[in-house]
Design a protein around this motif. Structure first.
Motif, PDB file in Angstrom:
ATOM      1  N   ILE A 273       0.841  -1.204   0.000  1.00 20.78           N
ATOM      2  CA  ILE A 273       0.000   0.000   0.000  1.00 20.78           C
ATOM      3  C   ILE A 273       0.872   1.248   0.000  1.00 20.78           C
ATOM      4  N   LEU A 274       1.925   1.203   0.822  1.00 27.58           N
ATOM      5  CA  LEU A 274       2.839   2.341   0.900  1.00 27.58           C
ATOM      6  C   LEU A 274       3.529   2.582  -0.440  1.00 27.58           C
ATOM      7  N   ALA A 275       3.910   1.501  -1.111  1.00 24.90           N
ATOM      8  CA  ALA A 275       4.567   1.628  -2.411  1.00 24.90           C
ATOM      9  C   ALA A 275       3.642   2.294  -3.435  1.00 24.90           C
ATOM     10  N   LEU A 276       2.349   1.963  -3.374  1.00 18.60           N
ATOM     11  CA  LEU A 276       1.388   2.578  -4.287  1.00 18.60           C
ATOM     12  C   LEU A 276       1.190   4.056  -3.974  1.00 18.60           C
ATOM     13  N   VAL A 277       1.080   4.372  -2.674  1.00 20.31           N
ATOM     14  CA  VAL A 277       0.850   5.761  -2.266  1.00 20.31           C
ATOM     15  C   VAL A 277       2.044   6.636  -2.642  1.00 20.31           C
ATOM     16  N   LEU A 278       3.253   6.110  -2.387  1.00 23.44           N
ATOM     17  CA  LEU A 278       4.465   6.880  -2.646  1.00 23.44           C
ATOM     18  C   LEU A 278       4.949   6.760  -4.091  1.00 23.44           C
ATOM     19  N   LYS A 279       4.238   5.933  -4.883  1.00 26.83           N
ATOM     20  CA  LYS A 279       4.625   5.695  -6.277  1.00 26.83           C
ATOM     21  C   LYS A 279       6.095   5.256  -6.356  1.00 26.83           C
ATOM     22  N   ALA A 280       6.379   4.197  -5.622  1.00 26.03           N
ATOM     23  CA  ALA A 280       7.749   3.694  -5.522  1.00 26.03           C
ATOM     24  C   ALA A 280       8.282   3.269  -6.889  1.00 26.03           C
ATOM     25  N   ARG A 281       9.568   3.502  -7.082  1.00 26.53           N
ATOM     26  CA  ARG A 281      10.250   3.076  -8.304  1.00 26.53           C
ATOM     27  C   ARG A 281      10.744   1.645  -8.130  1.00 26.53           C
ATOM     28  N   TRP A 282      10.613   0.836  -9.164  1.00 26.55           N
ATOM     29  CA  TRP A 282      11.005  -0.565  -9.094  1.00 26.55           C
ATOM     30  C   TRP A 282      12.268  -0.807  -9.905  1.00 26.55           C
ATOM     31  N   PRO A 283      13.176  -1.647  -9.404  1.00 28.11           N
ATOM     32  CA  PRO A 283      14.438  -1.902 -10.113  1.00 28.11           C
ATOM     33  C   PRO A 283      14.231  -2.856 -11.277  1.00 28.11           C
ATOM     34  N   GLY A 284      15.249  -2.960 -12.112  1.00 32.06           N
ATOM     35  CA  GLY A 284      15.218  -3.929 -13.190  1.00 32.06           C
ATOM     36  C   GLY A 284      15.464  -5.329 -12.654  1.00 32.06           C
ATOM     37  N   LEU A 285      15.494  -6.287 -13.569  1.00 30.89           N
ATOM     38  CA  LEU A 285      15.627  -7.691 -13.183  1.00 30.89           C
ATOM     39  C   LEU A 285      16.951  -7.954 -12.468  1.00 30.89           C
ATOM     40  N   ARG A 286      18.017  -7.374 -12.969  1.00 31.06           N
ATOM     41  CA  ARG A 286      19.333  -7.588 -12.357  1.00 31.06           C
ATOM     42  C   ARG A 286      19.374  -6.996 -10.945  1.00 31.06           C
ATOM     43  N   GLY A 287      18.861  -5.777 -10.802  1.00 27.79           N
ATOM     44  CA  GLY A 287      18.826  -5.150  -9.492  1.00 27.79           C
ATOM     45  C   GLY A 287      17.956  -5.920  -8.520  1.00 27.79           C
ATOM     46  N   ALA A 288      16.819  -6.433  -9.020  1.00 26.37           N
ATOM     47  CA  ALA A 288      15.929  -7.221  -8.165  1.00 26.37           C
ATOM     48  C   ALA A 288      16.619  -8.499  -7.695  1.00 26.37           C
ATOM     49  N   GLY A 289      17.437  -9.081  -8.575  1.00 23.57           N
ATOM     50  CA  GLY A 289      18.168 -10.293  -8.187  1.00 23.57           C
ATOM     51  C   GLY A 289      19.144 -10.030  -7.057  1.00 23.57           C
ATOM     52  N   HIS A 290      19.860  -8.921  -7.145  1.00 20.81           N
ATOM     53  CA  HIS A 290      20.780  -8.565  -6.066  1.00 20.81           C
ATOM     54  C   HIS A 290      20.027  -8.292  -4.765  1.00 20.81           C
ATOM     55  N   LEU A 291      18.880  -7.630  -4.865  1.00 20.35           N
ATOM     56  CA  LEU A 291      18.069  -7.362  -3.678  1.00 20.35           C
ATOM     57  C   LEU A 291      17.559  -8.660  -3.062  1.00 20.35           C
ATOM     58  N   ALA A 292      17.224  -9.632  -3.903  1.00 22.17           N
ATOM     59  CA  ALA A 292      16.740 -10.913  -3.402  1.00 22.17           C
ATOM     60  C   ALA A 292      17.833 -11.638  -2.615  1.00 22.17           C
ATOM     61  N   VAL A 293      19.059 -11.605  -3.138  1.00 30.42           N
ATOM     62  CA  VAL A 293      20.173 -12.226  -2.420  1.00 30.42           C
ATOM     63  C   VAL A 293      20.383 -11.533  -1.075  1.00 30.42           C
ATOM     64  N   THR A 294      20.346 -10.207  -1.092  1.00 30.03           N
ATOM     65  CA  THR A 294      20.495  -9.454   0.149  1.00 30.03           C
ATOM     66  C   THR A 294      19.383  -9.812   1.130  1.00 30.03           C
ATOM     67  N   GLY A 295      18.145  -9.936   0.628  1.00 27.24           N
ATOM     68  CA  GLY A 295      17.023 -10.272   1.502  1.00 27.24           C
ATOM     69  C   GLY A 295      17.163 -11.635   2.137  1.00 27.24           C
ATOM     70  N   ILE A 296      17.652 -12.603   1.360  1.00 24.87           N
ATOM     71  CA  ILE A 296      17.843 -13.949   1.908  1.00 24.87           C
ATOM     72  C   ILE A 296      18.896 -13.940   3.003  1.00 24.87           C
ATOM     73  N   LEU A 297      19.959 -13.153   2.806  1.00 22.69           N
ATOM     74  CA  LEU A 297      21.026 -13.098   3.800  1.00 22.69           C
ATOM     75  C   LEU A 297      20.628 -12.265   5.014  1.00 22.69           C
ATOM     76  N   VAL A 298      20.195 -11.018   4.767  1.00 29.15           N
ATOM     77  CA  VAL A 298      19.946 -10.077   5.854  1.00 29.15           C
ATOM     78  C   VAL A 298      18.686 -10.431   6.642  1.00 29.15           C
ATOM     79  N   HIS A 299      17.638 -10.840   5.946  1.00 27.81           N
ATOM     80  CA  HIS A 299      16.382 -11.164   6.635  1.00 27.81           C
ATOM     81  C   HIS A 299      16.210 -12.671   6.827  1.00 27.81           C
ATOM     82  N   GLY A 300      16.481 -13.450   5.776  1.00 28.04           N
ATOM     83  CA  GLY A 300      16.270 -14.889   5.866  1.00 28.04           C
ATOM     84  C   GLY A 300      17.188 -15.569   6.863  1.00 28.04           C
ATOM     85  N   PHE A 301      18.492 -15.493   6.615  1.00 26.21           N
ATOM     86  CA  PHE A 301      19.447 -16.145   7.508  1.00 26.21           C
ATOM     87  C   PHE A 301      19.480 -15.485   8.884  1.00 26.21           C
TER      88      PHE A 301
END
Length: 296
Positions: A51-79
């Protein structure tokens, strides 16, 4: 607002919110298994962030950037979250878990030297050494505790180590591959990746049974809105005002704040040797994290 409001009270609020994550896990884990609880937390968190992303009209990264964010998420939040919650679930006190993973700046500094070829000052090396000595003192007391005391089940150290390595390596990875992505959309991608990891763990290792007690609902609600949403929003506000350095400077206060909360809420106690070790470790983290006077 007076300057002290921006440079101390708001960063301190962020530190306090972060410290309550350990307490929220302690309250909620009797009613759900770790991966199951974390999966529910991630899914619920994605709703207000979306909801916040819609209200603030958040910008979304490309596929490569999203992949790096996913790795970071698995490490920083997942592990990190998975390790913390399993360590607490398996018997490690919230205060000790907080202290061990509070060494993240020390491990991150070492990882930055190894992987990013960053330089470390003599002051920081002293801090690294003090951090290790402090943790050794804590573990010496807790691993040697009698049955009448609250010791550390040795196998829980594996989970705490996983959490520490996850957030430390994740921080370095983000620094190496991170881009100027919108914080809301980037956080959503990280949470979605971590949620995928938790889903795999919950459906392969756990029964996924949940006791929807009032205490569990309150703990889960706090973890979602107090930690995963509010803490992130405060961090965004701090970064926007240029006060992120104050957050880093105060971050070493998380372990003692958590230890105090755990004592008041659960009666968790640290003996003299562990308290001394905690103070030594906190001093070491401070020397590594807080910039020396006169340096930018």
């Amino acid at each position: 607002m007076p300057p002290i409001f921006y440079t101390f009270f708001v960063p301190a609020l962020f530190v306090w919110l972060w410290s309550t994550g350990f307490i929220g896990g302690k309250f909620g884990l009797p009613y759900a298994e770790p991966f199951t609880m974390l999966l529910i937390r991630m899914l619920l968190t994605l709703i207000p962030l979306g909801i916040l992303a819609l209200v603030l009209k958040a910008r979304w990264p490309g596929l490569r950037g999203a992949g790096h964010l996913a790795v970071t998420g698995i490490l920083v939040h997942g592990f990190y979250l998975g390790g913390v919650f399993y360590a607490i679930d398996q018997g490690m006190s919230a205060g000790v878990v907080s202290l061990l993973v509070g060494l993240q700046p020390l491990v991150t500094a070492l990882a930055a030297v190894i992987f990013l070829k960053e330089s470390v000052s003599v002051r920081q090396w002293i801090g690294l050494a003090l951090g290790l000595v402090g943790v050794a003192l804590v573990l010496t007391e807790k691993l040697g505790a009698s049955s009448a005391e609250v010791g550390i089940p040795p196998h829980t150290l594996i989970w705490a180590l996983l959490a520490l390595l996850g957030i430390s390596l994740g921080t370095v990875y983000q620094k190496r591959y991170g881009t100027s992505v919108d914080l809301v959309s980037g956080t959503m991608i990280q949470y979605a990746a971590a949620g995928t990891l938790f889903a795999i763990g919950a459906f392969t290792l756990e029964t996924r049974e949940v006791q929807w007690t009032l205490e569990f609902k309150l703990a889960l609600g706090w973890l979602v809105f107090g930690l995963s949403v509010s803490a992130i929003l405060i961090l965004m506000w701090l970064i926007r005002r240029g006060a992120a350095s104050q957050v880093a400077s105060l971050f070493y206060l998380v372990p003692p704040v958590t230890a105090l909360e755990a004592y008041l809420l659960f009666g968790e106690r640290l003996g003299p040797l562990a308290i001394a070790g905690g103070l030594v470790a906190i001093t070491g983290v401070a020397l590594v994290t807080v910039k020396a006077p006169g340096k930018a």
